[in-house]
Design a protein around this motif. Structure first.
Motif, PDB file in Angstrom:
ATOM      1  N   GLN A   4       0.852  -1.191   0.000  1.00 37.22           N
ATOM      2  CA  GLN A   4       0.000   0.000   0.000  1.00 37.22           C
ATOM      3  C   GLN A   4       0.887   1.240   0.000  1.00 37.22           C
ATOM      4  O   GLN A   4       1.886   1.291   0.720  1.00 37.22           O
ATOM      5  CB  GLN A   4      -0.908   0.025   1.230  1.00 37.22           C
ATOM      6  CG  GLN A   4      -1.845   1.223   1.264  1.00 37.22           C
ATOM      7  CD  GLN A   4      -2.646   1.297   2.555  1.00 37.22           C
ATOM      8  OE1 GLN A   4      -2.137   1.716   3.593  1.00 37.22           O
ATOM      9  NE2 GLN A   4      -3.908   0.863   2.500  1.00 37.22           N
ATOM     10  N   GLU A  20      -3.238   0.393  -3.769  1.00 41.66           N
ATOM     11  CA  GLU A  20      -3.184  -0.917  -3.118  1.00 41.66           C
ATOM     12  C   GLU A  20      -3.009  -1.988  -4.181  1.00 41.66           C
ATOM     13  O   GLU A  20      -3.844  -2.115  -5.085  1.00 41.66           O
ATOM     14  CB  GLU A  20      -4.471  -1.178  -2.324  1.00 41.66           C
ATOM     15  CG  GLU A  20      -4.711  -0.165  -1.224  1.00 41.66           C
ATOM     16  CD  GLU A  20      -6.067  -0.331  -0.550  1.00 41.66           C
ATOM     17  OE1 GLU A  20      -6.236   0.250   0.536  1.00 41.66           O
ATOM     18  OE2 GLU A  20      -6.941  -1.010  -1.112  1.00 41.66           O
ATOM     19  N   SER A 172      -1.574  -1.846  13.589  1.00 38.76           N
ATOM     20  CA  SER A 172      -2.000  -2.225  12.251  1.00 38.76           C
ATOM     21  C   SER A 172      -3.006  -3.354  12.374  1.00 38.76           C
ATOM     22  O   SER A 172      -2.940  -4.159  13.315  1.00 38.76           O
ATOM     23  CB  SER A 172      -0.800  -2.676  11.403  1.00 38.76           C
ATOM     24  OG  SER A 172      -1.180  -2.912  10.064  1.00 38.76           O
ATOM     25  N   HIS A 176      -4.030  -5.991   7.275  1.00 37.93           N
ATOM     26  CA  HIS A 176      -2.923  -5.247   6.678  1.00 37.93           C
ATOM     27  C   HIS A 176      -1.557  -5.816   7.055  1.00 37.93           C
ATOM     28  O   HIS A 176      -0.548  -5.436   6.453  1.00 37.93           O
ATOM     29  CB  HIS A 176      -3.017  -3.771   7.067  1.00 37.93           C
ATOM     30  CG  HIS A 176      -4.123  -3.042   6.364  1.00 37.93           C
ATOM     31  ND1 HIS A 176      -5.305  -2.711   6.984  1.00 37.93           N
ATOM     32  CD2 HIS A 176      -4.228  -2.601   5.074  1.00 37.93           C
ATOM     33  CE1 HIS A 176      -6.083  -2.080   6.113  1.00 37.93           C
ATOM     34  NE2 HIS A 176      -5.464  -2.007   4.952  1.00 37.93           N
ATOM     35  N   ARG A 177      -1.505  -6.716   8.032  1.00 40.84           N
ATOM     36  CA  ARG A 177      -0.233  -7.373   8.358  1.00 40.84           C
ATOM     37  C   ARG A 177       0.037  -8.571   7.457  1.00 40.84           C
ATOM     38  O   ARG A 177       1.099  -9.176   7.518  1.00 40.84           O
ATOM     39  CB  ARG A 177      -0.215  -7.801   9.829  1.00 40.84           C
ATOM     40  CG  ARG A 177      -0.064  -6.620  10.772  1.00 40.84           C
ATOM     41  CD  ARG A 177       0.195  -7.044  12.214  1.00 40.84           C
ATOM     42  NE  ARG A 177       0.375  -5.865  13.044  1.00 40.84           N
ATOM     43  CZ  ARG A 177       1.518  -5.203  13.182  1.00 40.84           C
ATOM     44  NH1 ARG A 177       2.585  -5.619  12.532  1.00 40.84           N
ATOM     45  NH2 ARG A 177       1.593  -4.124  13.938  1.00 40.84           N
ATOM     46  N   LYS A 181      -3.665  -6.560   0.388  1.00 43.47           N
ATOM     47  CA  LYS A 181      -3.913  -5.141   0.612  1.00 43.47           C
ATOM     48  C   LYS A 181      -5.205  -4.652  -0.027  1.00 43.47           C
ATOM     49  O   LYS A 181      -5.657  -3.545   0.268  1.00 43.47           O
ATOM     50  CB  LYS A 181      -2.735  -4.309   0.065  1.00 43.47           C
ATOM     51  CG  LYS A 181      -1.407  -4.561   0.782  1.00 43.47           C
ATOM     52  CD  LYS A 181      -1.441  -4.115   2.224  1.00 43.47           C
ATOM     53  CE  LYS A 181      -0.115  -4.338   2.944  1.00 43.47           C
ATOM     54  NZ  LYS A 181       0.138  -5.749   3.250  1.00 43.47           N
ATOM     55  N   THR A 310      -2.446   0.891   6.242  1.00 36.75           N
ATOM     56  CA  THR A 310      -1.601  -0.129   6.857  1.00 36.75           C
ATOM     57  C   THR A 310      -1.000   0.360   8.170  1.00 36.75           C
ATOM     58  O   THR A 310      -1.114  -0.300   9.206  1.00 36.75           O
ATOM     59  CB  THR A 310      -0.474  -0.537   5.889  1.00 36.75           C
ATOM     60  OG1 THR A 310      -1.051  -1.118   4.717  1.00 36.75           O
ATOM     61  CG2 THR A 310       0.464  -1.546   6.529  1.00 36.75           C
TER      62      THR A 310
END
Length: 375
Positions: A4, A20, A172, A176-177, A181, A310
């Protein structure tokens, strides 16, 4: 390219760009979003992406009109928006298609494109990443358990929401980890498939078209380990202290952390609104969801923030600089205080068993009681 990237522009008009991308089957696929500042009174735009992995990267994008605060316009809304733009600017302000080039600049990306009047423009997008540790420094007034407890009891804790973490990793979401995305695909594909698989095990009939029901179902997914764009918080400073300390080790250089987020200040500035996680401007929304099908939510005094960025910590800090406000602080407690803190929390009724009702919670409580560290 995968990840992202976020950028801002401040020319005649100001706004944000979010890109993204996910690598799938030899291509980078995803979306780009452009939103103007509220004062400009302009629609937002989305561009579906499907590009190769090797430079040079050039492609033609189709313009999709969005409402200024998020959500795809209907055909009628788009026609009205185009008419309004033509009246304001003497023609279509945004072309139906856009020729775009992408150039990698380290982790960042430079995007070059032609405007409607043929002028060449570019914008640099910065990669939003949580690979580095949190940059927040522990509050000087909350360095011990006694100080934190007194602050929580004597102050106005309901103004704040809390999150306990053992380590210094940045805020986060679990979604997003991961390598993924593209929130649009997650909402359209993952959620619908999961709802079909889980609907007969949910006691209350939820409707995915209802935003409040969406929030409830997402929270169920979150509490059962499926990656979501939600981040767990609690109204209770003591529940947050439990999660910060429960896995702390006496010789660990990492100090248990309790994040303190001023939801009153944040909501006064950005509003408690219904959420459109995607497509929408970069955002963080405090979300109190229904507890249907989630027996853990009530004892944990749980709530969530939903975000489409993120690096939530950096996003909040940028807003702090912009607004000249302090929204997010952190309390760091000494690791060697953790056993005492957990004993005190147990006397308050805050244990794994109370926070996670069921046999697993009971077993973990008994394990802590009979196999716990001798003091």
């Amino acid at each position: 390219m995968q990840g992202q990237w976020l950028g801002e522009f401040t020319d005649e008009f100001s706004g944000t760009v979010r890109l993204e991308l996910e690598e799938r089957q030899g291509r980078s696929v995803g979306n780009a979003y452009l939103f103007y500042s509220t004062k400009d009174n302009l629609p937002g735009f989305m561009f579906n992406m499907g590009i190769g992995l090797d430079a040079p990267i050039s492609t033609e994008l189709t313009t999709i009109y969005l409402h200024s605060d998020g959500g795809i316009m209907t055909r009628e809304d788009r026609q009205q928006a185009e008419t309004s733009l033509a009246e304001r600017f003497g023609g279509h302000y945004i072309s139906a298609t856009l020729q775009v080039e992408f150039e990698a600049n380290g982790d960042d990306i430079v995007v070059r494109y032609l405007t409607a009047d043929g002028q060449a423009e570019s914008i640099k997008l910065i990669k939003s990443s949580v690979s580095n540790s949190s940059e927040l420094i522990g509050r000087a007034d909350l360095q011990t358990w006694d100080q934190f407890r007194a602050w929580a009891v004597d102050g106005h804790p309901r103004n704040f929401i809390f999150r306990g973490q053992r380590s210094r990793h940045k805020l986060s979401t679990t979604f997003h980890r991961t390598w993924r995305k593209n929130l649009q695909n997650w909402i359209h594909d993952d959620v619908r498939v999961l709802y079909g698989a889980m609907s007969d095990k949910i006691s209350y009939p939820l409707e995915l078209g209802n935003m409040a029901h969406n929030a409830a179902f997402w929270s169920i997914l979150q509490h059962h380990g499926y990656p979501t764009p939600l981040l767990d918080w609690t109204f209770s400073p003591f529940v947050a202290a439990y999660f910060a300390c429960v896995n702390a080790k006496l010789d660990d250089p990492e100090r248990p952390r309790i994040y303190i987020f001023d939801q009153i200040k944040w909501n006064e500035r950005y509003g408690k609104i219904g959420f459109t996680a995607d497509p929408s401007p970069p955002q963080l929304i405090v979300l109190e969801s229904f507890n249907f099908g989630n027996p853990r939510a009530t004892p944990q005094q749980a709530l969530f923030t939903v975000s489409n960025v993120t690096d939530i910590e950096s996003f909040i800090r940028a807003r702090e600089d912009q607004d000249q406000q302090e929204y997010l602080t952190v309390c760091e407690l000494p690791a060697d205080e953790a056993p005492r803190i957990l004993r005190e929390l147990e006397l308050m009724g805050i244990t794994h068993g109370s926070l996670f009702p069921g046999l697993d919670g009971i077993a973990r409580d008994m394990k802590s009681r009979f196999f716990g560290q001798q003091l």
